[in-house]
Scaffold this active site. Sequence first.
Site, short mmCIF file in Angstrom:
data_model
loop_
_atom_site.label_atom_id
_atom_site.label_comp_id
_atom_site.label_asym_id
_atom_site.label_seq_id
_atom_site.Cartn_x
_atom_site.Cartn_y
_atom_site.Cartn_z
N ASP A 157 -12.33 15.65 0.63
CA ASP A 157 -13.37 16.69 0.29
C ASP A 157 -12.75 18.16 0.25
O ASP A 157 -12.98 18.88 1.01
CB ASP A 157 -14.21 16.45 1.69
CG ASP A 157 -15.23 17.49 1.50
OD1 ASP A 157 -15.73 17.91 0.31
OD2 ASP A 157 -15.72 17.66 2.75
N GLU A 397 -7.66 11.27 8.28
CA GLU A 397 -8.63 10.35 7.95
C GLU A 397 -8.20 9.06 7.02
O GLU A 397 -8.81 8.90 6.12
CB GLU A 397 -10.04 11.09 7.53
CG GLU A 397 -10.57 12.21 8.52
CD GLU A 397 -11.89 12.50 8.15
OE1 GLU A 397 -12.41 12.23 7.01
OE2 GLU A 397 -12.62 13.11 9.09
N TYR A 448 -18.44 13.91 13.75
CA TYR A 448 -19.72 14.74 13.30
C TYR A 448 -20.91 14.10 13.92
O TYR A 448 -22.04 14.00 12.96
CB TYR A 448 -19.71 14.52 11.52
CG TYR A 448 -18.53 15.58 11.11
CD1 TYR A 448 -18.84 16.82 10.72
CD2 TYR A 448 -17.34 14.98 10.86
CE1 TYR A 448 -17.90 17.74 10.29
CE2 TYR A 448 -16.15 15.67 10.27
CZ TYR A 448 -16.61 17.14 10.23
OH TYR A 448 -15.52 17.90 9.76
N GLU A 484 -11.85 18.33 14.38
CA GLU A 484 -12.82 18.49 13.37
C GLU A 484 -14.08 18.27 14.15
O GLU A 484 -14.44 17.43 14.64
CB GLU A 484 -12.95 17.87 11.94
CG GLU A 484 -11.84 18.27 11.08
CD GLU A 484 -11.86 17.60 9.69
OE1 GLU A 484 -12.98 17.16 9.13
OE2 GLU A 484 -10.95 17.59 9.21
C1 GCB Z 1 -13.99 15.26 7.38
C2 GCB Z 1 -12.70 15.63 6.56
C3 GCB Z 1 -12.78 16.98 5.86
C4 GCB Z 1 -14.16 17.11 5.39
C5 GCB Z 1 -15.09 17.17 6.55
C6 GCB Z 1 -16.74 17.35 6.11
O1 GCB Z 1 -13.92 14.41 8.14
O2 GCB Z 1 -11.45 15.37 7.26
O3 GCB Z 1 -12.00 17.05 4.87
O4 GCB Z 1 -14.34 18.33 4.65
O5 GCB Z 1 -15.05 15.86 7.14
O6 GCB Z 1 -17.21 18.28 5.92
O7 GCB Z 1 -17.32 16.21 5.83
#
Ligand code: GCB
Length: 574
Positions: A157, A397, A448, A484
């Site tokens: 991403d 990841e 997330y 993250e």
């Molecule tokens: C993640 C990735 C990162 C993405 C992020 C997202 O887990 O490591 O590269 O940009 O999520 O914003 O989805």
Amino acid sequence: MLYPQNNRFRQFIELSDFWDFRFDFDDKGLRDGWEKGFENGQPIAVPASWNEQFAENRDFLGPAWYQTHFSLPWGWDKHRVLIRFNSVNYLADVWLNGEKIGQHEGGHLPFKFDITSQIKNEGNHLVVRVDGNLTTDRVPPSDHNLLLANYPPTNFDFYPFCGIQRPVLLYSIPNEAIIDLTINTSIEGKTGIVNAKVERSDGNPVKAQFNLTRNGTNISTEIEMDNRLSEATLRVPNASFWAPGAPQLYDLKIELSRNGTTFDSYTLPVGIRTISVEGDKLLLNGKPIELLGFGRHEDFPVIGRGLMPAVIIKDYSLMQWIGANSFRTSHYPYSEQMMDLADQLGILIIDETPAVGLTFHKTVFDRHLELCKQYTKELIARDKNHPSVIMWSLANEPHQNINAKMFFEQLYDLAKKLDSTRPITFANMHIGEERSFKFCDIVCVNRYYGWYLERAKMDKACELLSKELDKLYKRYSKPIILSEFGAGTIPGWHANPPEMWSEEYQVEFLSEYIKVANSKPFVVGQHVWNLCDFKTSQHDRRMGGINYKGVFTRDRRPKMAAHHLRKLWSGKTD
Ligand code: GCB
């Protein structure tokens, strides 16, 4: 890998300038002999990614060709001359005066060639072919399902910026030279111990003088060297230790001499510090430390992933303003200038290889492993002497796959063999059993809940996060970093009650995650995703090809969450 430097025996110049550039849409350059020189080029800035420099062809990933001319600086004809590319993404083929001097694969790590025998005093012609295409067998790879893929089809991403993205240096070193240094430091009470291993280009007998200085302190020792590899240890009583908030650096100068004549010298900043994992804690200089900070990207309008010193300064300034003490070089090694400044400013770094989007498919397994080993070696060789680097991250990841364990076992062993002093990790995204955590000294999780899972339900999100963290700690008994967590936020978009994409939701999301992290003694780090909005490939979750999870915009203006984080992390509101 030592950075070139200027002193009595060594010199470097940057070939940063406008070069001549040509897209090779039909991939005919090699057939048509462009390595001898090509016509109909256009000017391009070096260093910078090519994608956002022109009005057209942003998404063309190569091949493309660069050429420039240069003369040898006065007096260098008696020395060894090398050329160093600090970063070319992704595959670089290089010719000097029509002769191939080498190739390098991988976008974010430096490579060099000895060009002593090819270089002329005047009229040198340098040609570089750059191929930034995404394929499944490269690392990072493309998405294998082109129908569902983003555009460009990344399996990660962030935008796959291409080109000569960091400076190209021409440099001279003595014929007999120091070619590498490895510094390790330890602490005994108030005494700092600095061990310096020196690698030379040859094993002829010489004297080596080591001088460690800082604010009037001067510790020195001299040794006889009659091997290519030798080492010296310096003890510093009442040493000033390196730490965030007190980034005390010494200068270590090493000089080689024979019969009273000095013929090479190299000076390196040295921070005396230790880093270790004990139980559920991460210890810096023997004391528990908590990482507050960000994942980020090298990304800025127009220059793309190109080196822009002012943006480095700005980002450090924003991190310090907010009260952050650390970041991860998500998802590739950052510029050497960024690393040097972290040493100076006292910022802690989780240093990540370019291994993002690994699938472990049978067809690419061996090649990916070979490339990841190369990247791990190149990264440790480049960054091993930075006190700011406190951890190696082997990947971001990786996909869940039965073969992943075998892959990580080999990478972990390699990294430990190359550097036994720093903890090793990788950033995981899978909830549930992760067999490769066995090959980590610290568990890093990207989570997330409340965004991709249990959308908009922060209560449920926090309950799941809390339960999962407890479970992970119980299962692995290792410190955990939330590497993250973040929410997409359109600057200026407001909602009350908070709604996804609003500034209020980002504030709520980050605050709730931080509350959970603060309630767990084994969570030793919180890295918000992301410091700034950044460019990525186009798809249905990325409006305008931008990831909006930054707490600052792409041009570094604060969202509400930036002010809020500042209050949480530094207690400041003004
Ligand atoms: C993640 C990735 C990162 C993405 C992020 C997202 O887990 O490591 O590269 O940009 O999520 O914003 O989805």
